[in-house]
Design a protein around this motif. Structure first.
Motif, short mmCIF file in Angstrom:
data_model
loop_
_atom_site.label_atom_id
_atom_site.label_comp_id
_atom_site.label_asym_id
_atom_site.label_seq_id
_atom_site.Cartn_x
_atom_site.Cartn_y
_atom_site.Cartn_z
N ARG A 140 24.01 -10.08 -75.99
CA ARG A 140 24.31 -9.87 -74.58
C ARG A 140 24.01 -8.43 -74.16
N VAL A 141 23.92 -8.24 -72.84
CA VAL A 141 23.90 -6.91 -72.24
C VAL A 141 25.06 -6.84 -71.26
N PHE A 142 25.82 -5.73 -71.33
CA PHE A 142 26.93 -5.49 -70.42
C PHE A 142 26.65 -4.24 -69.59
N ASN A 143 26.96 -4.33 -68.30
CA ASN A 143 26.89 -3.18 -67.41
C ASN A 143 28.32 -2.80 -67.04
N LEU A 144 28.74 -1.63 -67.48
CA LEU A 144 30.12 -1.20 -67.30
C LEU A 144 30.21 -0.10 -66.25
N ALA A 145 31.15 -0.25 -65.33
CA ALA A 145 31.43 0.81 -64.36
C ALA A 145 32.20 1.94 -65.04
N ALA A 146 32.23 3.09 -64.38
CA ALA A 146 32.98 4.24 -64.93
C ALA A 146 34.41 3.84 -65.24
N GLY A 147 34.85 4.11 -66.48
CA GLY A 147 36.22 3.82 -66.87
C GLY A 147 36.50 2.37 -67.23
N GLU A 148 35.50 1.50 -67.12
CA GLU A 148 35.70 0.09 -67.44
C GLU A 148 35.78 -0.12 -68.94
N ALA A 149 36.71 -0.97 -69.37
CA ALA A 149 36.90 -1.24 -70.80
C ALA A 149 36.16 -2.51 -71.20
N LEU A 150 35.63 -2.48 -72.41
CA LEU A 150 34.96 -3.65 -73.00
C LEU A 150 35.65 -3.99 -74.30
N ASP A 151 36.20 -5.20 -74.37
CA ASP A 151 36.85 -5.67 -75.59
C ASP A 151 35.79 -5.95 -76.65
N LEU A 152 35.94 -5.34 -77.82
CA LEU A 152 34.98 -5.51 -78.91
C LEU A 152 35.60 -6.42 -79.96
N ASP A 153 35.32 -7.71 -79.83
CA ASP A 153 35.85 -8.70 -80.77
C ASP A 153 34.83 -8.90 -81.88
N ALA A 154 35.09 -8.28 -83.02
CA ALA A 154 34.17 -8.34 -84.15
C ALA A 154 34.70 -9.25 -85.24
N SER A 155 35.28 -10.36 -84.86
CA SER A 155 35.85 -11.26 -85.86
C SER A 155 34.80 -11.71 -86.87
N HIS A 156 33.53 -11.80 -86.44
CA HIS A 156 32.44 -12.12 -87.36
C HIS A 156 31.40 -10.99 -87.38
N GLY A 157 31.85 -9.78 -87.11
CA GLY A 157 30.96 -8.62 -87.10
C GLY A 157 30.36 -8.38 -85.73
N MET A 158 29.99 -7.13 -85.45
CA MET A 158 29.46 -6.79 -84.14
C MET A 158 28.61 -5.53 -84.22
N GLU A 159 27.54 -5.51 -83.44
CA GLU A 159 26.76 -4.29 -83.22
C GLU A 159 26.74 -3.98 -81.73
N LEU A 160 26.78 -2.70 -81.42
CA LEU A 160 26.71 -2.22 -80.04
C LEU A 160 25.72 -1.09 -79.98
N PHE A 161 24.82 -1.13 -78.99
CA PHE A 161 23.80 -0.10 -78.79
C PHE A 161 23.86 0.34 -77.34
N VAL A 162 23.97 1.65 -77.13
CA VAL A 162 24.07 2.19 -75.77
C VAL A 162 22.66 2.35 -75.19
N ILE A 163 22.34 1.55 -74.19
CA ILE A 163 21.04 1.64 -73.54
C ILE A 163 21.02 2.81 -72.57
N GLU A 164 22.07 2.93 -71.78
CA GLU A 164 22.20 4.02 -70.81
C GLU A 164 23.66 4.40 -70.68
N GLY A 165 23.92 5.64 -70.26
CA GLY A 165 25.28 6.08 -69.99
C GLY A 165 26.03 6.49 -71.24
N SER A 166 27.34 6.33 -71.21
CA SER A 166 28.16 6.75 -72.34
C SER A 166 29.44 5.92 -72.38
#
Length: 210
Positions: A140-166
């Motif tokens: 998936r791709v997520f677009n997060l607004a400033a201060g928005e939280a993203l739940d990282l459910d890695a029950s079967h492992g997870m990778e996250l890559f920052v395309i833009e922002g921080s």
């Protein structure tokens, strides 16, 4: 070669702190995020193609998945500009090049051996988007607004890559082209920075690695 090969551990790789390493192809350099194997490897890598560089024709026995981060990536099937997401399944082959230069995030030898699904799509102009899902993984791709939280459910492992922002996770800051891998069973939260964040995630695919 084994780089970040213990999939029971949380791993973070920051783009600015990771060195470019020359590949066997002239003008092609890599920042290795994780790797098991030599030139034929299970690998997650940021690859930079200088203008006019290319790899020789080859077959992806274990599949190939990439996201174009900069420039225009090319092969026999066409041109893939920034924001292109491509999945070339096991047994596919091509001759990649970049006439004007390109940088991609690429994952190799990580597909279900029976997967034959091709994907060619753009994430440009899209909001939160599911790029691919099967019984093995969810991309998936997520677009997060400033201060928005993203739940990282890695029950079967997870990778996250920052395309833009921080964003911030576990008291660690991640900026453009930084990468995080969480082991199976982990759970965390990422919070976007002042400019928001656009992130690529993959879940469900690491359970067999531990």
């Amino acid at each position: 070669m084994r780089i970040n090969a213990d999939f029971t551990k949380r791993v973070a790789v920051h783009f600015d702190q990771n060195e470019w390493i020359a590949s066997p192809a002239a003008g092609v350099e890599r920042k290795m995020l994780d790797r098991i194997g030599e030139e034929v490897a299970r690998a997650t890598t940021i690859v930079r193609f200088a203008p006019g560089s290319a790899f020789s024709a080859h077959t992806h026995d274990g599949g190939e998945e990439y996201l174009v981060l900069d420039g225009v990536f090319q092969d026999e099937t066409g041109d893939f500009p920034v924001g292109s997401y491509v999945r070339n399944p096991p047994t596919s082959s091509h001759t990649p090049s970049a006439k004007e230069g390109a940088t991609i995030l690429v994952k190799l030898h990580q597909f279900d051996p029976d997967d034959r699904t091709e994907v060619r799509r753009s994430i440009n102009g899209q909001g939160n988007t599911q790029l691919f899902k099967d019984a093995h993984e969810d991309v998936r791709v997520f677009n997060l607004a400033a201060g928005e939280a993203l739940d990282l459910d890695a029950s079967h492992g997870m990778e996250l890559f920052v395309i833009e922002g921080s964003l911030r996770e576990s008291d660690e800051n991640f900026t453009t082209w930084d990468w995080l891998r969480l082991p199976p069973g982990a759970r965390s939260t990422a919070v976007a920075g002042a400019s928001g964040a656009r992130v690529w995630t993959k879940t469900g695919h690491l359970a067999q690695m531990v």
